[in-house]
Design a protein around this motif. Structure first.
Motif, PDB file in Angstrom:
ATOM      1  N   ARG A  21       0.732  -1.087   0.093  1.00  0.00           N
ATOM      2  CA  ARG A  21       0.293  -0.160   0.021  1.00  0.00           C
ATOM      3  C   ARG A  21       1.090   1.555  -0.048  1.00  0.00           C
ATOM      4  NH1 ARG A  21      -5.407   0.047   4.217  1.00  0.00           N
ATOM      5  NH2 ARG A  21      -5.079   2.226   3.369  1.00  0.00           N
ATOM      6  N   GLY A  22       1.236   1.955  -0.985  1.00  0.00           N
ATOM      7  CA  GLY A  22       2.066   3.232  -1.498  1.00  0.00           C
ATOM      8  C   GLY A  22       3.498   2.223  -1.158  1.00  0.00           C
ATOM      9  N   PRO A  23       4.025   3.944  -1.460  1.00  0.00           N
ATOM     10  CA  PRO A  23       5.809   3.410  -1.494  1.00  0.00           C
ATOM     11  C   PRO A  23       6.020   3.437  -0.318  1.00  0.00           C
ATOM     12  CG  PRO A  23       4.991   5.538  -2.353  1.00  0.00           C
ATOM     13  CD  PRO A  23       4.023   5.023  -2.312  1.00  0.00           C
ATOM     14  N   SER A  24       5.484   3.475   1.060  1.00  0.00           N
ATOM     15  CA  SER A  24       6.673   3.764   1.956  1.00  0.00           C
ATOM     16  C   SER A  24       5.815   2.951   3.523  1.00  0.00           C
ATOM     17  CB  SER A  24       5.996   4.798   3.462  1.00  0.00           C
ATOM     18  OG  SER A  24       4.543   5.337   3.130  1.00  0.00           O
ATOM     19  N   ASP A  25       5.357   1.347   2.488  1.00  0.00           N
ATOM     20  CA  ASP A  25       4.484   0.501   3.044  1.00  0.00           C
ATOM     21  C   ASP A  25       5.900   0.032   3.273  1.00  0.00           C
ATOM     22  OD1 ASP A  25       3.799  -2.405   4.166  1.00  0.00           O
ATOM     23  OD2 ASP A  25       1.576  -1.674   2.329  1.00  0.00           O
ATOM     24  N   PRO A  26       6.334  -1.048   4.858  1.00  0.00           N
ATOM     25  CA  PRO A  26       8.113  -0.984   4.588  1.00  0.00           C
ATOM     26  C   PRO A  26       6.967  -3.128   4.837  1.00  0.00           C
ATOM     27  CG  PRO A  26       6.074  -0.930   6.527  1.00  0.00           C
ATOM     28  CD  PRO A  26       5.459  -0.212   5.896  1.00  0.00           C
ATOM     29  N   ASP A  27       6.103  -3.362   4.950  1.00  0.00           N
ATOM     30  CA  ASP A  27       5.652  -5.319   4.505  1.00  0.00           C
ATOM     31  C   ASP A  27       5.389  -5.271   2.331  1.00  0.00           C
ATOM     32  OD1 ASP A  27       6.735  -5.306   6.999  1.00  0.00           O
ATOM     33  OD2 ASP A  27       4.936  -4.138   7.474  1.00  0.00           O
ATOM     34  N   PRO A  28       6.451  -5.384   1.658  1.00  0.00           N
ATOM     35  CA  PRO A  28       5.521  -6.202   0.864  1.00  0.00           C
ATOM     36  C   PRO A  28       5.377  -7.492   0.949  1.00  0.00           C
ATOM     37  CG  PRO A  28       8.077  -5.454   0.061  1.00  0.00           C
ATOM     38  CD  PRO A  28       7.123  -5.284   1.655  1.00  0.00           C
ATOM     39  N   VAL A  29       4.130  -7.908   0.482  1.00  0.00           N
ATOM     40  CA  VAL A  29       3.757  -9.005   0.588  1.00  0.00           C
ATOM     41  C   VAL A  29       4.306  -9.839  -1.257  1.00  0.00           C
ATOM     42  CG1 VAL A  29       1.842  -9.032   2.187  1.00  0.00           C
ATOM     43  CG2 VAL A  29       1.547  -9.181  -0.438  1.00  0.00           C
ATOM     44  N   GLU A  30       4.713 -11.309  -1.071  1.00  0.00           N
ATOM     45  CA  GLU A  30       4.305 -11.737  -2.446  1.00  0.00           C
ATOM     46  C   GLU A  30       4.057 -13.614  -3.103  1.00  0.00           C
ATOM     47  OE1 GLU A  30       8.870 -13.041  -0.732  1.00  0.00           O
ATOM     48  OE2 GLU A  30       9.664 -10.959  -1.247  1.00  0.00           O
ATOM     49  N   LEU A  31       3.991 -13.594  -4.002  1.00  0.00           N
ATOM     50  CA  LEU A  31       3.087 -14.711  -4.337  1.00  0.00           C
ATOM     51  C   LEU A  31       4.175 -15.958  -3.781  1.00  0.00           C
ATOM     52  CD1 LEU A  31       2.276 -13.694  -7.962  1.00  0.00           C
ATOM     53  CD2 LEU A  31       0.802 -14.559  -5.416  1.00  0.00           C
ATOM     54  N   PRO A  32       3.382 -16.806  -3.090  1.00  0.00           N
ATOM     55  CA  PRO A  32       4.353 -18.971  -3.154  1.00  0.00           C
ATOM     56  C   PRO A  32       5.917 -18.900  -4.662  1.00  0.00           C
ATOM     57  CG  PRO A  32       2.162 -18.685  -2.407  1.00  0.00           C
ATOM     58  CD  PRO A  32       1.719 -17.936  -3.493  1.00  0.00           C
ATOM     59  N   GLU A  33       6.224 -19.026  -3.746  1.00  0.00           N
ATOM     60  CA  GLU A  33       7.079 -19.562  -4.909  1.00  0.00           C
ATOM     61  C   GLU A  33       6.835 -20.499  -6.151  1.00  0.00           C
ATOM     62  OE1 GLU A  33      11.908 -21.793  -4.461  1.00  0.00           O
ATOM     63  OE2 GLU A  33      10.766 -20.670  -2.994  1.00  0.00           O
ATOM     64  N   GLY A  34       7.081 -20.992  -6.727  1.00  0.00           N
ATOM     65  CA  GLY A  34       6.349 -21.191  -8.342  1.00  0.00           C
ATOM     66  C   GLY A  34       5.576 -20.593  -8.813  1.00  0.00           C
ATOM     67  N   PHE A  35       4.376 -20.132  -7.941  1.00  0.00           N
ATOM     68  CA  PHE A  35       3.035 -20.303  -8.171  1.00  0.00           C
ATOM     69  C   PHE A  35       2.694 -20.053  -9.763  1.00  0.00           C
ATOM     70  CE2 PHE A  35      -1.070 -17.438  -8.976  1.00  0.00           C
ATOM     71  CZ  PHE A  35      -1.452 -18.044  -8.068  1.00  0.00           C
ATOM     72  N   GLU A  36       3.513 -18.730 -10.229  1.00  0.00           N
ATOM     73  CA  GLU A  36       3.076 -18.201 -11.650  1.00  0.00           C
ATOM     74  C   GLU A  36       3.127 -19.227 -12.578  1.00  0.00           C
ATOM     75  OE1 GLU A  36       3.202 -14.134 -12.255  1.00  0.00           O
ATOM     76  OE2 GLU A  36       4.419 -14.255 -10.755  1.00  0.00           O
ATOM     77  N   GLU A  37       4.833 -19.945 -12.037  1.00  0.00           N
ATOM     78  CA  GLU A  37       4.739 -20.825 -12.709  1.00  0.00           C
ATOM     79  C   GLU A  37       4.023 -21.878 -13.422  1.00  0.00           C
ATOM     80  OE1 GLU A  37       7.218 -20.021 -10.901  1.00  0.00           O
ATOM     81  OE2 GLU A  37       7.847 -18.327 -12.105  1.00  0.00           O
ATOM     82  N   ARG A  38       3.685 -22.731 -12.109  1.00  0.00           N
ATOM     83  CA  ARG A  38       2.422 -23.491 -12.234  1.00  0.00           C
ATOM     84  C   ARG A  38       1.025 -23.223 -12.083  1.00  0.00           C
ATOM     85  NH1 ARG A  38       4.637 -23.833  -6.994  1.00  0.00           N
ATOM     86  NH2 ARG A  38       3.151 -22.750  -5.858  1.00  0.00           N
ATOM     87  N   THR A  39       0.788 -21.852 -12.298  1.00  0.00           N
ATOM     88  CA  THR A  39      -0.087 -21.931 -13.098  1.00  0.00           C
ATOM     89  C   THR A  39      -0.631 -20.667 -14.240  1.00  0.00           C
ATOM     90  OG1 THR A  39      -0.148 -19.363 -11.687  1.00  0.00           O
ATOM     91  CG2 THR A  39      -1.080 -21.300 -10.530  1.00  0.00           C
ATOM     92  N   LYS A  40       0.592 -21.194 -14.930  1.00  0.00           N
ATOM     93  CA  LYS A  40       0.699 -19.747 -16.456  1.00  0.00           C
ATOM     94  C   LYS A  40       0.151 -20.927 -17.493  1.00  0.00           C
ATOM     95  CE  LYS A  40       4.777 -18.664 -18.716  1.00  0.00           C
ATOM     96  NZ  LYS A  40       6.373 -18.379 -19.474  1.00  0.00           N
ATOM     97  N   GLY A  41      -0.572 -19.833 -17.991  1.00  0.00           N
ATOM     98  CA  GLY A  41      -1.438 -20.443 -19.311  1.00  0.00           C
ATOM     99  C   GLY A  41      -3.296 -20.099 -18.693  1.00  0.00           C
ATOM    100  N   ARG A  42      -3.619 -20.540 -17.016  1.00  0.00           N
ATOM    101  CA  ARG A  42      -4.798 -20.131 -17.048  1.00  0.00           C
ATOM    102  C   ARG A  42      -4.942 -19.441 -15.734  1.00  0.00           C
ATOM    103  NH1 ARG A  42      -6.160 -22.006 -11.961  1.00  0.00           N
ATOM    104  NH2 ARG A  42      -4.757 -23.749 -10.629  1.00  0.00           N
ATOM    105  N   GLY A  43      -3.759 -18.412 -15.974  1.00  0.00           N
ATOM    106  CA  GLY A  43      -3.913 -17.904 -14.595  1.00  0.00           C
ATOM    107  C   GLY A  43      -3.312 -16.458 -14.739  1.00  0.00           C
ATOM    108  N   ILE A  44      -3.672 -15.406 -15.001  1.00  0.00           N
ATOM    109  CA  ILE A  44      -2.632 -14.063 -15.259  1.00  0.00           C
ATOM    110  C   ILE A  44      -2.768 -13.198 -13.457  1.00  0.00           C
ATOM    111  CG2 ILE A  44      -2.704 -11.723 -16.469  1.00  0.00           C
ATOM    112  CD1 ILE A  44      -1.744 -13.258 -18.452  1.00  0.00           C
ATOM    113  N   VAL A  45      -1.243 -12.752 -13.209  1.00  0.00           N
ATOM    114  CA  VAL A  45      -1.258 -11.928 -12.293  1.00  0.00           C
ATOM    115  C   VAL A  45      -1.059 -10.513 -12.691  1.00  0.00           C
ATOM    116  CG1 VAL A  45      -0.208 -11.568  -9.732  1.00  0.00           C
ATOM    117  CG2 VAL A  45      -0.611 -13.958 -10.659  1.00  0.00           C
ATOM    118  N   TRP A  46      -1.642  -9.791 -12.662  1.00  0.00           N
ATOM    119  CA  TRP A  46      -1.326  -8.546 -12.839  1.00  0.00           C
ATOM    120  C   TRP A  46      -0.826  -7.129 -11.670  1.00  0.00           C
ATOM    121  CZ3 TRP A  46      -1.817  -7.014 -18.059  1.00  0.00           C
ATOM    122  CH2 TRP A  46      -1.510  -5.669 -18.741  1.00  0.00           C
TER     123      TRP A  46
END
Length: 465
Positions: A311-336
């Motif tokens: 939430r904004g550039p001053s947010d100290p705690d960015p969240v991350e997708l689980p490792e490998g999520f985008e590779e495993r869902t490639k083709g059926r999902g888009i993370v925008w």
């Protein structure tokens, strides 16, 4: 003749896009009737709003930039809630309070007939309107159910979080419209107070109490008993002005962002895609984010996820997708990860459901587009919105732990499949279609706006009225 009198209405929303956009929609409806609207906000917010107007509206709607005050602990260039982590939003309210004098100066020379204001600047109704002889209207983007639940300025003895998990004594009919324990705990600072010395709840109650009338985002056919009850609770005249469905801002289909998204959506089967978005303020914790992602993966449904890491550039705690999520869902999902045109996405035939935070603007957009709702609440009025939708079988909430709000990937996967594809979830898909005519009805909304403006014309203060 008084009946032909054109009004000048000054509009001042809270500095959150979920508030500014409905205020802008109302401004456009007023301008369409030939009245002049001054939409007041800070420079950066106005620059980010869709201010390009159709030629017939441009002469009637002005955007007024009030310089944003410097406030300690508020990051530079942060002028809206979406620019800030949750704990810094209280300093935004302090900045709004510092706009009292600049707003007074503007209004003093504005020849305004009415001021429509949001919950934060309660002092517009309490002090400035009366001092300048300008009538005031508190306009709430929260639905009547939420306002009734939050209660009157006097006679509300609730002080503990548990008090907000049951229906209050002024609700005279059976109702499940309450906060769940985890929902009220996440926003209890809104009731207990903040750095400004005035809690959000007190701001809202004073905004209503000191206003001449109260304007709500509602339509009588959908929630008439709540609108009537709100009049009793506040002791005020209540004007519903419709659900204010979002108008198409970027009408051109040649927008490159939309072209890229559309290209992917066009390849997906009809009603097969889950659209996932949690608005500009709601930010899942890392644990929640992980369960959402793995739930999407486990559902095996197609998805388009508008994903914000912070939430904004001053947010100290960015969240991350689980490792490998985008590779495993490639083709059926888009993370925008950048801005996406929500209304255009929801309107696309390939979208079958919407996993949403239950912010009312997003709910209205889903109903506009007849998209089934899976609800996952985080902040503010979202819990109350979810209860309203659950009661009417218009949305299904992901099952969660009542105390801490935790949920599992299985609960996410099963909820999505139920609402988007399974036979047992057909009711949720059908109910949205049935309700559309209440939420998007130009003729009825036009009548509501005419009644509202008729009152404003008849009760303004200036001599000509």
């Amino acid at each position: 003749m008084a009946v032909d009198k054109k009004l000048h209405i000054v509009i001042f929303p809270w500095l959150a896009f979920g508030h500014m956009i409905p205020f802008l929609e109302l401004s456009k409806l007023i301008a369409q009737k030939g009245h002049h609207v001054s939409f007041v906000s800070t420079p950066k917010n106005i620059d980010r709003l869709p201010t390009k107007l159709p030629p017939h509206l441009a002469p009637f709607l002005s955007f007024v930039k009030i310089p944003f005050p410097q406030v300690d602990n508020l990051p530079q260039d942060a002028e809206a809630t979406s620019d800030l982590p949750y704990d810094k939003v209280q300093f935004l309210k302090k900045a709004v309070d510092d706009l009292k004098q600049p707003l007074f100066d503007f209004l003093q020379t504005s020849d305004a007939d009415w001021i429509l204001y949001d919950f934060a600047p309660y002092w517009l109704g309490q002090e400035i309107g009366p001092a300048l002889g300008i009538k005031t209207a508190f306009f709430s983007i929260y639905n009547p159910e939420c306002l009734v639940f939050l209660g009157p300025m006097f006679g509300d003895n609730r002080i503990k979080p548990e008090d907000f998990t049951v229906s209050p004594n002024w609700v005279s009919f059976p109702s499940t419209v309450v906060f769940r324990h985890f929902e009220i705990m996440r926003i209890f600072d809104s009731i207990s107070g903040n750095v400004t010395g005035v809690s959000d709840l007190d701001r809202l109650k004073m905004s209503a109490h000191y206003s001449d009338i109260v304007v709500v985002r509602a339509c009588p056919e959908f929630n008439q008993k709540w609108i009537q009850l709100l009049g009793d609770v506040y002791g005020k005249t209540i004007f519903p002005v419709g659900q204010l469905p979002t108008s198409e801002y970027d009408s051109g289909d040649d927008n490159p962002t939309w072209q890229s998204i559309k290209e992917w959506l066009d390849k997906q089967p009809n009603a097969s895609v889950v659209y996932v978005a949690f608005g500009s303020e709601a930010k899942p914790s890392q644990d929640e984010l992980t369960e959402i992602a793995l739930g999407l993966e486990k559902s095996e449904l197609r998805f388009f996820w508008v994903f914000r890491t912070r939430r904004g550039p001053s947010d100290p705690d960015p969240v991350e997708l689980p490792e490998g999520f985008e590779e495993r869902t490639k083709g059926r999902g888009i993370v925008w990860t950048t801005w996406a045109p929500q209304l255009k996405i929801l309107e696309h035939d390939s979208v079958g459901g919407f996993l949403t935070h239950s912010g009312w603007s997003s709910v209205v957009e889903a109903i506009q587009s007849e998209r089934a709702l899976v609800l996952l609440t985080f902040l503010a009025d979202q819990g109350i919105n979810a209860r309203v939708l659950e009661e009417k079988k218009m949305g299904y909430s992901v099952p969660r732990n009542e105390l801490d709000g935790s949920f599992t990937r299985d609960a996410v996967a099963e909820s999505l499949k139920l609402v988007v594809v399974e036979e047992e979830g057909k009711i949720y898909r059908e109910r949205i279609r049935e309700m559309k005519h209440l939420f998007v009805n130009k003729e009825k909304d036009d009548e509501l706006i005419d009644q509202f403006l008729g009152y404003l014309k008849a009760h303004g203060n200036r001599d000509e009225l």
